[in-house]
Write a protein that holds these residues in place. Structure first.
Motif, PDB file in Angstrom:
ATOM      1  N   LYS A 247       0.830  -1.214   0.000  1.00  0.00           N
ATOM      2  CA  LYS A 247       0.000   0.000   0.000  1.00  0.00           C
ATOM      3  C   LYS A 247       0.863   1.262   0.000  1.00  0.00           C
ATOM      4  CE  LYS A 247      -2.125   1.449   3.775  1.00  0.00           C
ATOM      5  NZ  LYS A 247      -3.070   1.571   4.908  1.00  0.00           N
ATOM      6  N   HIS A 248       1.962   1.205   0.742  1.00  0.00           N
ATOM      7  CA  HIS A 248       2.838   2.374   0.845  1.00  0.00           C
ATOM      8  C   HIS A 248       3.994   2.342  -0.169  1.00  0.00           C
ATOM      9  CE1 HIS A 248       1.086   4.099   4.534  1.00  0.00           C
ATOM     10  NE2 HIS A 248       0.887   2.860   4.916  1.00  0.00           N
ATOM     11  N   LYS A 249       4.023   1.279  -0.984  1.00  0.00           N
ATOM     12  CA  LYS A 249       5.111   1.091  -1.955  1.00  0.00           C
ATOM     13  C   LYS A 249       6.471   1.055  -1.254  1.00  0.00           C
ATOM     14  CE  LYS A 249       2.487   3.135  -5.763  1.00  0.00           C
ATOM     15  NZ  LYS A 249       2.443   4.167  -6.829  1.00  0.00           N
ATOM     16  N   ARG A 250       6.498   0.290  -0.171  1.00  0.00           N
ATOM     17  CA  ARG A 250       7.702   0.121   0.642  1.00  0.00           C
ATOM     18  C   ARG A 250       7.954  -1.362   0.848  1.00  0.00           C
ATOM     19  NH1 ARG A 250      10.428   5.113   1.717  1.00  0.00           N
ATOM     20  NH2 ARG A 250       8.884   6.672   1.125  1.00  0.00           N
ATOM     21  N   SER A 251       9.102  -1.686   1.424  1.00  0.00           N
ATOM     22  CA  SER A 251       9.399  -3.085   1.732  1.00  0.00           C
ATOM     23  C   SER A 251       8.826  -3.443   3.103  1.00  0.00           C
ATOM     24  CB  SER A 251      10.916  -3.303   1.754  1.00  0.00           C
ATOM     25  OG  SER A 251      11.491  -2.662   2.890  1.00  0.00           O
ATOM     26  N   PRO A 252       8.578  -4.728   3.370  1.00  0.00           N
ATOM     27  CA  PRO A 252       8.140  -5.135   4.714  1.00  0.00           C
ATOM     28  C   PRO A 252       9.111  -4.682   5.805  1.00  0.00           C
ATOM     29  CG  PRO A 252       7.788  -6.923   3.172  1.00  0.00           C
ATOM     30  CD  PRO A 252       8.570  -5.874   2.429  1.00  0.00           C
ATOM     31  N   ARG A 258       9.465   1.393  10.564  1.00  0.00           N
ATOM     32  CA  ARG A 258       8.638   2.588  10.731  1.00  0.00           C
ATOM     33  C   ARG A 258       7.637   2.409  11.869  1.00  0.00           C
ATOM     34  NH1 ARG A 258       9.026   7.955  10.094  1.00  0.00           N
ATOM     35  NH2 ARG A 258       7.023   8.705  10.868  1.00  0.00           N
ATOM     36  N   TYR A 259       7.135   1.208  12.038  1.00  0.00           N
ATOM     37  CA  TYR A 259       6.201   0.864  13.116  1.00  0.00           C
ATOM     38  C   TYR A 259       6.777   1.261  14.472  1.00  0.00           C
ATOM     39  CZ  TYR A 259       4.034  -2.448  16.459  1.00  0.00           C
ATOM     40  OH  TYR A 259       3.436  -3.045  17.551  1.00  0.00           O
ATOM     41  N   HIS A 260       8.061   1.042  14.685  1.00  0.00           N
ATOM     42  CA  HIS A 260       8.707   1.405  15.942  1.00  0.00           C
ATOM     43  C   HIS A 260       9.023   2.890  16.013  1.00  0.00           C
ATOM     44  CE1 HIS A 260       8.958  -2.665  17.359  1.00  0.00           C
ATOM     45  NE2 HIS A 260       9.670  -3.048  16.318  1.00  0.00           N
ATOM     46  N   VAL A 261       9.661   3.397  14.972  1.00  0.00           N
ATOM     47  CA  VAL A 261      10.091   4.806  14.978  1.00  0.00           C
ATOM     48  C   VAL A 261       8.898   5.730  15.195  1.00  0.00           C
ATOM     49  CG1 VAL A 261      10.999   6.631  13.482  1.00  0.00           C
ATOM     50  CG2 VAL A 261      12.184   4.433  13.630  1.00  0.00           C
ATOM     51  N   GLN A 262       7.771   5.351  14.632  1.00  0.00           N
ATOM     52  CA  GLN A 262       6.572   6.182  14.771  1.00  0.00           C
ATOM     53  C   GLN A 262       6.045   6.183  16.201  1.00  0.00           C
ATOM     54  OE1 GLN A 262       4.556   6.189  11.004  1.00  0.00           O
ATOM     55  NE2 GLN A 262       2.576   6.407  11.996  1.00  0.00           N
ATOM     56  N   GLN A 263       6.474   5.229  17.007  1.00  0.00           N
ATOM     57  CA  GLN A 263       6.118   5.191  18.424  1.00  0.00           C
ATOM     58  C   GLN A 263       7.193   5.819  19.308  1.00  0.00           C
ATOM     59  OE1 GLN A 263       4.136   1.356  19.791  1.00  0.00           O
ATOM     60  NE2 GLN A 263       5.093   0.633  17.902  1.00  0.00           N
ATOM     61  N   GLY A 264       8.230   6.396  18.692  1.00  0.00           N
ATOM     62  CA  GLY A 264       9.324   6.969  19.461  1.00  0.00           C
ATOM     63  C   GLY A 264      10.276   5.931  20.002  1.00  0.00           C
ATOM     64  N   ASP A 285      10.978   8.788   5.328  1.00  0.00           N
ATOM     65  CA  ASP A 285      10.376   9.446   4.170  1.00  0.00           C
ATOM     66  C   ASP A 285       8.895   9.143   4.024  1.00  0.00           C
ATOM     67  OD1 ASP A 285      12.926  10.348   3.634  1.00  0.00           O
ATOM     68  OD2 ASP A 285      13.361   8.766   2.188  1.00  0.00           O
ATOM     69  N   PHE A 286       8.306   8.413   4.967  1.00  0.00           N
ATOM     70  CA  PHE A 286       6.877   8.109   4.879  1.00  0.00           C
ATOM     71  C   PHE A 286       6.348   7.858   6.284  1.00  0.00           C
ATOM     72  CE2 PHE A 286       8.491   3.898   5.448  1.00  0.00           C
ATOM     73  CZ  PHE A 286       7.443   3.074   5.830  1.00  0.00           C
ATOM     74  N   SER A 287       5.039   7.760   6.407  1.00  0.00           N
ATOM     75  CA  SER A 287       4.402   7.464   7.689  1.00  0.00           C
ATOM     76  C   SER A 287       3.336   6.401   7.491  1.00  0.00           C
ATOM     77  CB  SER A 287       3.746   8.722   8.283  1.00  0.00           C
ATOM     78  OG  SER A 287       4.708   9.698   8.610  1.00  0.00           O
ATOM     79  N   LEU A 288       3.175   5.571   8.492  1.00  0.00           N
ATOM     80  CA  LEU A 288       2.066   4.630   8.521  1.00  0.00           C
ATOM     81  C   LEU A 288       0.827   5.380   8.998  1.00  0.00           C
ATOM     82  CD1 LEU A 288       3.858   1.591  10.193  1.00  0.00           C
ATOM     83  CD2 LEU A 288       3.303   1.843   7.777  1.00  0.00           C
ATOM     84  N   THR A 289      -0.339   4.985   8.524  1.00  0.00           N
ATOM     85  CA  THR A 289      -1.567   5.629   8.978  1.00  0.00           C
ATOM     86  C   THR A 289      -1.904   5.151  10.380  1.00  0.00           C
ATOM     87  OG1 THR A 289      -3.013   3.888   8.130  1.00  0.00           O
ATOM     88  CG2 THR A 289      -2.397   5.664   6.595  1.00  0.00           C
ATOM     89  N   GLU A 290      -2.767   5.897  11.028  1.00  0.00           N
ATOM     90  CA  GLU A 290      -3.232   5.487  12.366  1.00  0.00           C
ATOM     91  C   GLU A 290      -3.889   4.117  12.293  1.00  0.00           C
ATOM     92  OE1 GLU A 290      -6.097   7.144  15.991  1.00  0.00           O
ATOM     93  OE2 GLU A 290      -5.750   8.362  14.204  1.00  0.00           O
ATOM     94  N   GLU A 291      -4.617   3.881  11.209  1.00  0.00           N
ATOM     95  CA  GLU A 291      -5.265   2.579  11.029  1.00  0.00           C
ATOM     96  C   GLU A 291      -4.219   1.470  10.892  1.00  0.00           C
ATOM     97  OE1 GLU A 291      -8.415   0.285   8.039  1.00  0.00           O
ATOM     98  OE2 GLU A 291      -7.549   2.221   7.468  1.00  0.00           O
ATOM     99  N   ASP A 292      -3.147   1.732  10.150  1.00  0.00           N
ATOM    100  CA  ASP A 292      -2.064   0.749  10.018  1.00  0.00           C
ATOM    101  C   ASP A 292      -1.506   0.384  11.393  1.00  0.00           C
ATOM    102  OD1 ASP A 292      -2.154   0.796   7.215  1.00  0.00           O
ATOM    103  OD2 ASP A 292      -0.637   2.377   7.081  1.00  0.00           O
TER     104      ASP A 292
END
Length: 304
Positions: A247-252, A258-264, A285-292
């Protein structure tokens, strides 16, 4: 740090900054890895400024060579780097010995962060991992005694921050009530099959930064987590994570970091492949949505 590095860093409890992305240099002792120097040099070239090692990894000499090679080329200065080391010790007196050995092998005058790697003293055996027929042998040394030796090191000004690795809430709580210097970080295994949400909440509430040391899972060390749909050997192949990546055109891998970094939470993925090392820098360079984020936490909730 330049402005970009500062934006990709997190504040520790003394006000200093630690880069959110680092390179973990651990490799199982039974597997050859002759390219640690190359991996560290590739990471620095890709923009990494956080390098993680440990006394027991047996690779500090090669890391020291990589650091000084890049310094001599004028690519980095010592103050640009955040160097983390860990001590797995048998007794209180082993902590300064391990620390001084690390400084010598890394060819450094100080460390940015030094971690107490486990919550118990370990009995000395013939190998590097304190095992007897596969069982880790512990001693009766209290980790509070070990922590006081860590505090003495910080007082010497040879290390800027001290922290823990593999501590749980109960152990951290005891330490916080009795220590003079609180831990700056706690480095633990974290990923969507081992979410440790209570530990994350506790550490945020006590100003302890978490470092996810196995953000892609731990196939060699977590057989207890294997259940239908959550084999840590296949975290990067999990269909749910793959779908989010598409969906984000990124690798797993990028999604998991990003899942961790977005949580600090800082991340220290390990790799000796330059294209993977470079790919991991793209997580800013991208963010996961709140739903993600919600779906990752809920669907892949770790078993109790």
């Amino acid at each position: 740090m330049d402005e970009k590095q500062v934006a990709r860093a997190i504040n520790l409890n003394d006000g200093s900054k630690m880069p959110l992305l680092g390179l973990r240099t651990w490799k199982p002792s039974h597997l050859p890895w002759t390219s640690v120097q190359y991996a560290v040099e590739a990471a620095i070239a890709a923009g990494y400024r956080h390098i993680d090692t440990a006394c027991c990894y047996g690779n500090q000499v090669d890391i020291g060579k990589a650091l000084h090679s890049k310094m001599q080329q004028g690519i980095i200065r010592r103050q640009d780097m955040f160097i983390v080391n860990k001590c797995t010790c048998c007794a209180v007196e082993d902590i300064p010995k391990c620390f001084n050995t690390s400084l010598t092998e890394l060819q450094l005058d100080y460390l940015d962060l030094f971690l107490l790697q486990c919550t118990a003293g370990l009995k000395k055996t013939s190998d590097d991992f304190f095992r007897n027929e596969g069982t880790i042998l512990t001693s009766d040394v209290d980790y509070l005694e070990l922590w006081r030796a860590m505090e003495a090191l910080q007082a010497s000004a040879k290390v800027k921050n001290i922290g823990d690795s593999n501590f749980n809430i109960k152990q951290l709580n005891k330490l916080l009530h009795l220590c003079k210097i609180p831990p700056a970080v706690n480095q633990v295994e974290l990923h969507p099959y081992l979410t440790q949400e209570e530990l994350i909440k506790f550490c945020k509430g006590t100003n302890i930064v978490l470092i996810a040391c196995r953000p892609f899972g731990s196939p060699a060390r977590t057989p207890r987590l294997i259940r239908e749909g959550s084999d840590p050997n296949k975290l990067l192949q999990d269909s749910f994570i793959v779908d989010i990546a598409k969906k984000h055109k990124r690798s797993p891998a990028e999604v998991l970091l990003r899942y961790h970094v977005q949580q600090g939470i800082a991340v220290i993925p390990k790799s000796d492949k330059s294209h993977h090392i470079l790919e991991n820098t793209k997580i800013f360079d991208f963010s996961l949505t709140e739903e993600d984020m919600i779906r990752l936490k809920r669907r892949l909730q770790s078993p109790s």
